[in-house]
Design a protein around this motif. Sequence first.
Motif, PDB file in Angstrom:
ATOM      1  N   GLY A  38      -0.578  11.433  16.955  1.00 14.58           N
ATOM      2  CA  GLY A  38      -1.036  12.704  16.415  1.00 14.58           C
ATOM      3  C   GLY A  38      -2.011  12.513  15.271  1.00 14.58           C
ATOM      4  O   GLY A  38      -2.280  11.408  14.806  1.00 14.58           O
ATOM      5  N   GLN A  39      -2.572  13.654  14.799  1.00 20.94           N
ATOM      6  CA  GLN A  39      -3.472  13.622  13.660  1.00 20.94           C
ATOM      7  C   GLN A  39      -2.670  13.312  12.391  1.00 20.94           C
ATOM      8  O   GLN A  39      -1.552  13.799  12.223  1.00 20.94           O
ATOM      9  CB  GLN A  39      -4.169  14.976  13.523  1.00 20.94           C
ATOM     10  N   PRO A  40      -3.197  12.500  11.453  1.00 21.53           N
ATOM     11  CA  PRO A  40      -2.483  12.228  10.199  1.00 21.53           C
ATOM     12  C   PRO A  40      -2.269  13.513   9.407  1.00 21.53           C
ATOM     13  O   PRO A  40      -3.114  14.413   9.414  1.00 21.53           O
ATOM     14  CB  PRO A  40      -3.411  11.262   9.462  1.00 21.53           C
ATOM     15  N   SER A  41      -1.135  13.592   8.698  1.00 22.89           N
ATOM     16  CA  SER A  41      -0.839  14.759   7.877  1.00 22.89           C
ATOM     17  C   SER A  41      -1.743  14.789   6.656  1.00 22.89           C
ATOM     18  O   SER A  41      -2.403  13.799   6.317  1.00 22.89           O
ATOM     19  CB  SER A  41       0.624  14.725   7.442  1.00 22.89           C
ATOM     20  N   GLN A  42      -1.762  15.944   5.974  1.00 18.03           N
ATOM     21  CA  GLN A  42      -2.606  16.079   4.779  1.00 18.03           C
ATOM     22  C   GLN A  42      -2.172  15.108   3.682  1.00 18.03           C
ATOM     23  O   GLN A  42      -3.009  14.528   2.986  1.00 18.03           O
ATOM     24  CB  GLN A  42      -2.540  17.528   4.276  1.00 18.03           C
ATOM     25  N   ILE A  43      -0.851  14.956   3.524  1.00 20.17           N
ATOM     26  CA  ILE A  43      -0.370  14.054   2.478  1.00 20.17           C
ATOM     27  C   ILE A  43      -0.745  12.611   2.811  1.00 20.17           C
ATOM     28  O   ILE A  43      -1.089  11.817   1.933  1.00 20.17           O
ATOM     29  CB  ILE A  43       1.159  14.217   2.294  1.00 20.17           C
ATOM     30  N   GLN A  44      -0.737  12.272   4.117  1.00 21.52           N
ATOM     31  CA  GLN A  44      -1.156  10.931   4.538  1.00 21.52           C
ATOM     32  C   GLN A  44      -2.648  10.733   4.286  1.00 21.52           C
ATOM     33  O   GLN A  44      -3.094   9.646   3.868  1.00 21.52           O
ATOM     34  CB  GLN A  44      -0.835  10.730   6.012  1.00 21.52           C
ATOM     35  N   ASN A  45      -3.428  11.797   4.507  1.00 16.19           N
ATOM     36  CA  ASN A  45      -4.863  11.706   4.256  1.00 16.19           C
ATOM     37  C   ASN A  45      -5.159  11.435   2.785  1.00 16.19           C
ATOM     38  O   ASN A  45      -6.067  10.669   2.437  1.00 16.19           O
ATOM     39  CB  ASN A  45      -5.561  12.985   4.706  1.00 16.19           C
ATOM     40  N   ILE A  46      -4.391  12.095   1.896  1.00 18.81           N
ATOM     41  CA  ILE A  46      -4.600  11.872   0.453  1.00 18.81           C
ATOM     42  C   ILE A  46      -4.304  10.419   0.104  1.00 18.81           C
ATOM     43  O   ILE A  46      -5.046   9.774  -0.655  1.00 18.81           O
ATOM     44  CB  ILE A  46      -3.712  12.833  -0.355  1.00 18.81           C
ATOM     45  N   LEU A  47      -3.221   9.892   0.658  1.00 24.29           N
ATOM     46  CA  LEU A  47      -2.882   8.496   0.378  1.00 24.29           C
ATOM     47  C   LEU A  47      -3.940   7.557   0.941  1.00 24.29           C
ATOM     48  O   LEU A  47      -4.285   6.546   0.306  1.00 24.29           O
ATOM     49  CB  LEU A  47      -1.515   8.168   0.970  1.00 24.29           C
ATOM     50  N   GLN A  48      -4.478   7.866   2.107  1.00 21.47           N
ATOM     51  CA  GLN A  48      -5.498   7.007   2.695  1.00 21.47           C
ATOM     52  C   GLN A  48      -6.794   7.051   1.887  1.00 21.47           C
ATOM     53  O   GLN A  48      -7.485   6.037   1.743  1.00 21.47           O
ATOM     54  CB  GLN A  48      -5.755   7.420   4.148  1.00 21.47           C
ATOM     55  N   GLU A  49      -7.131   8.227   1.356  1.00 17.15           N
ATOM     56  CA  GLU A  49      -8.332   8.342   0.535  1.00 17.15           C
ATOM     57  C   GLU A  49      -8.222   7.510  -0.740  1.00 17.15           C
ATOM     58  O   GLU A  49      -9.234   7.052  -1.282  1.00 17.15           O
ATOM     59  CB  GLU A  49      -8.583   9.807   0.179  1.00 17.15           C
ATOM     60  N   ASN A  50      -7.010   7.328  -1.216  1.00 12.67           N
ATOM     61  CA  ASN A  50      -6.787   6.549  -2.447  1.00 12.67           C
ATOM     62  C   ASN A  50      -6.101   5.220  -2.142  1.00 12.67           C
ATOM     63  O   ASN A  50      -5.438   4.640  -3.001  1.00 12.67           O
ATOM     64  CB  ASN A  50      -5.933   7.355  -3.433  1.00 12.67           C
ATOM     65  N   ARG A  51      -6.287   4.757  -0.923  1.00  8.31           N
ATOM     66  CA  ARG A  51      -5.564   3.564  -0.466  1.00  8.31           C
ATOM     67  C   ARG A  51      -5.864   2.341  -1.324  1.00  8.31           C
ATOM     68  O   ARG A  51      -4.968   1.583  -1.698  1.00  8.31           O
ATOM     69  CB  ARG A  51      -5.943   3.299   1.000  1.00  8.31           C
ATOM     70  N   SER A  52      -7.127   2.143  -1.642  1.00 12.67           N
ATOM     71  CA  SER A  52      -7.493   0.955  -2.426  1.00 12.67           C
ATOM     72  C   SER A  52      -6.860   0.976  -3.814  1.00 12.67           C
ATOM     73  O   SER A  52      -6.465  -0.067  -4.342  1.00 12.67           O
ATOM     74  CB  SER A  52      -9.010   0.856  -2.538  1.00 12.67           C
ATOM     75  N   LEU A  53      -6.763   2.160  -4.421  1.00 18.15           N
ATOM     76  CA  LEU A  53      -6.132   2.267  -5.740  1.00 18.15           C
ATOM     77  C   LEU A  53      -4.637   2.008  -5.656  1.00 18.15           C
ATOM     78  O   LEU A  53      -4.051   1.377  -6.546  1.00 18.15           O
ATOM     79  CB  LEU A  53      -6.387   3.662  -6.331  1.00 18.15           C
ATOM     80  N   ILE A  54      -4.024   2.487  -4.581  1.00 13.29           N
ATOM     81  CA  ILE A  54      -2.579   2.342  -4.444  1.00 13.29           C
ATOM     82  C   ILE A  54      -2.208   0.893  -4.148  1.00 13.29           C
ATOM     83  O   ILE A  54      -1.226   0.367  -4.679  1.00 13.29           O
ATOM     84  CB  ILE A  54      -2.057   3.276  -3.337  1.00 13.29           C
ATOM     85  N   GLU A  55      -3.013   0.234  -3.307  1.00 14.88           N
ATOM     86  CA  GLU A  55      -2.689  -1.139  -2.929  1.00 14.88           C
ATOM     87  C   GLU A  55      -2.797  -2.092  -4.114  1.00 14.88           C
ATOM     88  O   GLU A  55      -2.051  -3.071  -4.194  1.00 14.88           O
ATOM     89  CB  GLU A  55      -3.629  -1.594  -1.803  1.00 14.88           C
ATOM     90  N   LYS A  56      -3.710  -1.820  -5.029  1.00  7.08           N
ATOM     91  CA  LYS A  56      -3.868  -2.667  -6.218  1.00  7.08           C
ATOM     92  C   LYS A  56      -3.676  -1.805  -7.462  1.00  7.08           C
ATOM     93  O   LYS A  56      -4.563  -1.682  -8.306  1.00  7.08           O
ATOM     94  CB  LYS A  56      -5.243  -3.326  -6.224  1.00  7.08           C
ATOM     95  N   SER A  57      -2.504  -1.213  -7.540  1.00  4.58           N
ATOM     96  CA  SER A  57      -2.264  -0.229  -8.599  1.00  4.58           C
ATOM     97  C   SER A  57      -2.029  -0.904  -9.938  1.00  4.58           C
ATOM     98  O   SER A  57      -1.416  -1.971 -10.022  1.00  4.58           O
ATOM     99  CB  SER A  57      -1.052   0.640  -8.239  1.00  4.58           C
ATOM    100  N   SER A  58      -2.532  -0.269 -10.984  1.00 12.81           N
ATOM    101  CA  SER A  58      -2.263  -0.648 -12.372  1.00 12.81           C
ATOM    102  C   SER A  58      -2.303   0.629 -13.199  1.00 12.81           C
ATOM    103  O   SER A  58      -2.817   1.659 -12.746  1.00 12.81           O
ATOM    104  CB  SER A  58      -3.294  -1.650 -12.888  1.00 12.81           C
ATOM    105  N   ARG A  59      -1.767   0.564 -14.375  1.00 14.15           N
ATOM    106  CA  ARG A  59      -1.708   1.756 -15.220  1.00 14.15           C
ATOM    107  C   ARG A  59      -3.099   2.303 -15.515  1.00 14.15           C
ATOM    108  O   ARG A  59      -3.287   3.514 -15.639  1.00 14.15           O
ATOM    109  CB  ARG A  59      -0.975   1.431 -16.522  1.00 14.15           C
ATOM    110  N   ARG A  60      -4.093   1.441 -15.588  1.00 13.89           N
ATOM    111  CA  ARG A  60      -5.435   1.888 -15.946  1.00 13.89           C
ATOM    112  C   ARG A  60      -6.194   2.507 -14.778  1.00 13.89           C
ATOM    113  O   ARG A  60      -7.091   3.313 -14.984  1.00 13.89           O
ATOM    114  CB  ARG A  60      -6.238   0.708 -16.503  1.00 13.89           C
ATOM    115  N   THR A  61      -5.831   2.143 -13.542  1.00 12.22           N
ATOM    116  CA  THR A  61      -6.632   2.585 -12.396  1.00 12.22           C
ATOM    117  C   THR A  61      -5.940   3.588 -11.497  1.00 12.22           C
ATOM    118  O   THR A  61      -6.599   4.246 -10.690  1.00 12.22           O
ATOM    119  CB  THR A  61      -7.035   1.364 -11.553  1.00 12.22           C
TER     120      THR A  61
END
Length: 669
Positions: A38-61
Amino acid sequence: MRLFSVLFACLFAVTVVVAGPITGPALAQSDPAVPGQGQPSQIQNILQENRSLIEKSSRRTIGPAIAALRDSGLPAARNVLEKWQDKALYQRKSDGLFFFAEKAGEDGYRLIDIATGADAGTANRQDLDQLRPNSGVRALIGAALVPYQLTDPDPAVRSGALDAISRNGEAAHLGALRGAIASETDPGLKARKERLERLLTIAYDPDPAARIAAIESFAGDLGVDVRAALNPLVATTRAVTKGAPPETENIARRLIPGSDALPEAEAYRLLVAAGLAPPRISAADRRNALADHIEDGTVAGIPLEDLNSETARERAYAALAARGLVPPTATTEQVQATLDGHGFYDRYAEPDPAVTAAAGDALDAIAAKLGLNQAVNLSLDALSLASIYFLAAIGLAITFGVMGVINMAHGEFIMMGAYTGYVVQQIVPNYTVSILIALPLAFAVTFAAGVAMERLVIRWLYNRPLETLLATFGISIALQQLARNIFGTQARPLTSPGWLDGALHLNDVVSISYIRIAIFGLALLFLALFLFIMRRTRLGLEVRAVTQNPRMAASMGIDPDRINMLTFGLGSGIAGVAGVAIGLYAKVTSELGQDYIVQSFMTVVVGGVGNIWGTLLGASMIGFLQKGIEWLNPSNTLAAQTYMILFIILFIQIRPRGIVALRGRAAGD
């Protein structure tokens, strides 16, 4: 016929080939229950749009990713943030999609859709990455969860959200806080929400009228949070500009170079820091530069004998700078001209003058009320100290004030009472019961010790004050050494009951510990007990008779020796009870009594020997005096005690008999 059949078969094949690509995807889209189809959900889309930030998360980024979830308005956003904070959010390596996961088997996980909570298949542990946010990222996630928690059904969760806003409030919290006030059913939490809403309004509301109204509502409020919100509004920074300061600035005050507020050197440093003037070297550096360029008795053509003034040395340095031999610097005339051509001023960080004026008025009102409450708090501290001194001195007021015996071992009776309380607590673990047992037992132990001391030593030394002082001083040293031999040199704990923990807070400024309140009450109790014994009992009548005229009392059938014994025992017993009370907050050691013997004698002497009301007044005067001096000189308590003793010496010179004049046989000594 055969040709027709072949033609029909070809037409059917073409139809199947053409229709296949059209109907296949349509069937796949109509079946969202199949994982990954199926099509990705809206919440999944938000996470995918910020995927690079989430994968290498730090307090500053990580801030933008968290803000995107918080501001999405999606029902699943809160659950995703909470799972992320609890390290229960996983990412599938094959396609980068995010899931919740539950362990299923030894090395398998059941995937859960983050939007619907539906089963999304299974995966091996090596196929998943678990998001493990550090403490800094978890703190940011917690702040983002606050708007959701403000309306949570659990009051504890709402209270925790308010605590989080108090520690780290943001502009984004203001709208959520306002929306949560009307639905709040708990009166205490509603009051906290309303207060926090006003504090956030001061800091973040774009409407100046709303900010001013919120500021005015806090006039006279002593809360630390209020001062923390108002002080940034009146904070200033020093600025410099060419010509007059701009009218658009919210100016706190204009400064004149050379005034006490802005010395010329500091003003020129501001110009240099702003890039509006060249740096100026020091006189020593200029002199060294001139010395390095001496040629044939001259510097830049100026004879050395002419360089006998700052003006001449500046002229020589300028000549060297013109030749490129030294870095250029400003002369005195240039500095003055530069200062005259610029404006210096302090400006508020807050750009709106009306807001800063309201904040200043509110802080002035708070400062006035704060000063009054600090005086009240200081008075409570002084009253508490006075009650301790009175409790420690009331026994000495009997033995020294009534009997005229200089008992240097009085502090050791206080120490004996404290150790009695410690021993009782080793036997009775219940702190409340042990204190109730220790108070009368300490009286009994020290009463017996006082009677023994009076019978064995003091009775032979009446009317011989020097010998009494030396004898009791020796007993004091012996009792201290005996305590060391029994209990050791380390401090022993005398623990107060749980209901005496903490303090009574009248507001953010005025507070007093419950132990101090208990000691104050105990001091009043012993004052009433002493007055009752002296005014309403036969023992008190006989004590007063022996004090005023021992020979006449003896002729009336009163035994002076018995009265002296009981009086000394009574004073010693009261000292023991004082030891239990003092031991609840002071360290219990063999030297405990030495900390109070001097203050006890000063209390009795200043108040007036032989009068309980004088002792009360003396303790009050010493307590208030000591706290007042410590407030004036808080960094040096030893100096405060020295000044207090000097003051008492002067006071005794003026009133040698104390506040209340002594009477009885001691008056003739």
